[in-house]
Design a protein around this motif. Sequence first.
Motif, PDB file in Angstrom:
ATOM      1  N   GLU A  41       0.842  -1.170  -0.130  1.00 35.28           N
ATOM      2  CA  GLU A  41       0.292  -0.172   0.245  1.00 35.28           C
ATOM      3  C   GLU A  41       0.999   1.251  -0.122  1.00 35.28           C
ATOM      4  O   GLU A  41       2.135   1.674   0.588  1.00 35.28           O
ATOM      5  N   PRO A  42       0.933   2.300  -1.180  1.00 34.05           N
ATOM      6  CA  PRO A  42       1.315   3.518  -0.838  1.00 34.05           C
ATOM      7  C   PRO A  42       0.989   4.211   0.820  1.00 34.05           C
ATOM      8  O   PRO A  42      -0.335   4.286   0.969  1.00 34.05           O
ATOM      9  N   PHE A  43       1.940   4.922   0.961  1.00 35.58           N
ATOM     10  CA  PHE A  43       1.577   6.121   2.161  1.00 35.58           C
ATOM     11  C   PHE A  43       2.900   6.861   1.828  1.00 35.58           C
ATOM     12  O   PHE A  43       3.885   7.101   1.537  1.00 35.58           O
ATOM     13  N   ASP A  44       2.918   7.593   2.873  1.00 39.91           N
ATOM     14  CA  ASP A  44       3.775   8.888   3.380  1.00 39.91           C
ATOM     15  C   ASP A  44       4.238   8.858   4.334  1.00 39.91           C
ATOM     16  O   ASP A  44       3.965   9.567   5.529  1.00 39.91           O
ATOM     17  N   GLY A  45       5.460   8.086   4.339  1.00 43.24           N
ATOM     18  CA  GLY A  45       5.980   7.825   5.864  1.00 43.24           C
ATOM     19  C   GLY A  45       7.149   9.345   6.238  1.00 43.24           C
ATOM     20  O   GLY A  45       7.283   9.369   7.373  1.00 43.24           O
ATOM     21  N   SER A  52       3.800   6.904  -1.541  1.00 48.23           N
ATOM     22  CA  SER A  52       4.963   5.959  -2.402  1.00 48.23           C
ATOM     23  C   SER A  52       4.254   4.416  -1.587  1.00 48.23           C
ATOM     24  O   SER A  52       4.439   4.233  -0.292  1.00 48.23           O
ATOM     25  N   THR A  53       4.770   3.430  -2.505  1.00 44.48           N
ATOM     26  CA  THR A  53       4.999   2.095  -1.769  1.00 44.48           C
ATOM     27  C   THR A  53       6.681   2.104  -2.011  1.00 44.48           C
ATOM     28  O   THR A  53       7.067   0.531  -1.435  1.00 44.48           O
ATOM     29  N   ASP A  54       8.058   3.021  -2.056  1.00 45.11           N
ATOM     30  CA  ASP A  54       8.898   2.414  -2.196  1.00 45.11           C
ATOM     31  C   ASP A  54       9.047   2.597  -0.546  1.00 45.11           C
ATOM     32  O   ASP A  54      10.042   4.152   0.087  1.00 45.11           O
ATOM     33  N   LEU A  55       9.545   1.978   0.267  1.00 41.39           N
ATOM     34  CA  LEU A  55       9.842   2.020   1.492  1.00 41.39           C
ATOM     35  C   LEU A  55      11.606   2.694   1.660  1.00 41.39           C
ATOM     36  O   LEU A  55      11.427   3.459   2.598  1.00 41.39           O
ATOM     37  N   ASP A 141      -4.800   7.531   6.131  1.00 38.38           N
ATOM     38  CA  ASP A 141      -6.100   7.769   6.259  1.00 38.38           C
ATOM     39  C   ASP A 141      -6.184   7.869   7.620  1.00 38.38           C
ATOM     40  O   ASP A 141      -7.690   7.531   7.634  1.00 38.38           O
ATOM     41  N   GLY A 142      -5.527   8.190   8.480  1.00 38.84           N
ATOM     42  CA  GLY A 142      -5.842   7.773   9.799  1.00 38.84           C
ATOM     43  C   GLY A 142      -6.133   7.113  10.748  1.00 38.84           C
ATOM     44  O   GLY A 142      -5.998   6.415  11.644  1.00 38.84           O
ATOM     45  N   ASN A 143      -5.232   5.903   9.475  1.00 37.84           N
ATOM     46  CA  ASN A 143      -6.228   4.310  10.988  1.00 37.84           C
ATOM     47  C   ASN A 143      -4.430   3.911  10.419  1.00 37.84           C
ATOM     48  O   ASN A 143      -3.714   4.016   9.410  1.00 37.84           O
TER      49      ASN A 143
END
Length: 156
Positions: A41-45, A52-55, A141-143
């Motif tokens: 899953e993509p996220f903004d870390g 992105s899905t690029d960890l 999304d806050g979860n």
Amino acid sequence: MTMVAFAATALLALSCSSDDNDTTTSAVAGKWKLTSVTTNEPFDGNGDGTESTDLLTEAGNCLPDSYLEFGSDGSFTSFMNVAPEEGATCEATTKEGSYELEYLSVKTEVEIEGETERITYQKSGNLLRINIPEFYQAEIDGNPVKLNAKMIFTKQ
């Protein structure tokens, strides 16, 4: 964000190619540097506003220092450098054990929290691919969501 289960506890699922038939330790002996980590899953870390899905990009600058090393004497070392949460200092984790080759598989044994873990790798040329369930915990999304990861190590 925090790191959850790490590579030393994962089962490794890899593809094979015709040059992988070498069953001597020279087939895997050496250092294998972490070159790619992607999530399901993509996220903004990293807080740059882009998911992105690029960890390797999203989780900071610690992971690229990670590697696996196979000795010609059957020894095995897993060195993982992670930041347990965003903005945290990198923390190194080293696991040592042994390995043996069985046709197209590299079977390792490492001690993790007092128990022997047996992990099977299969190489594809100069790459090792690893699928790791629930590798990283992120907020989407806050979860809180546990993300699966695919890691690629490249022989140096």
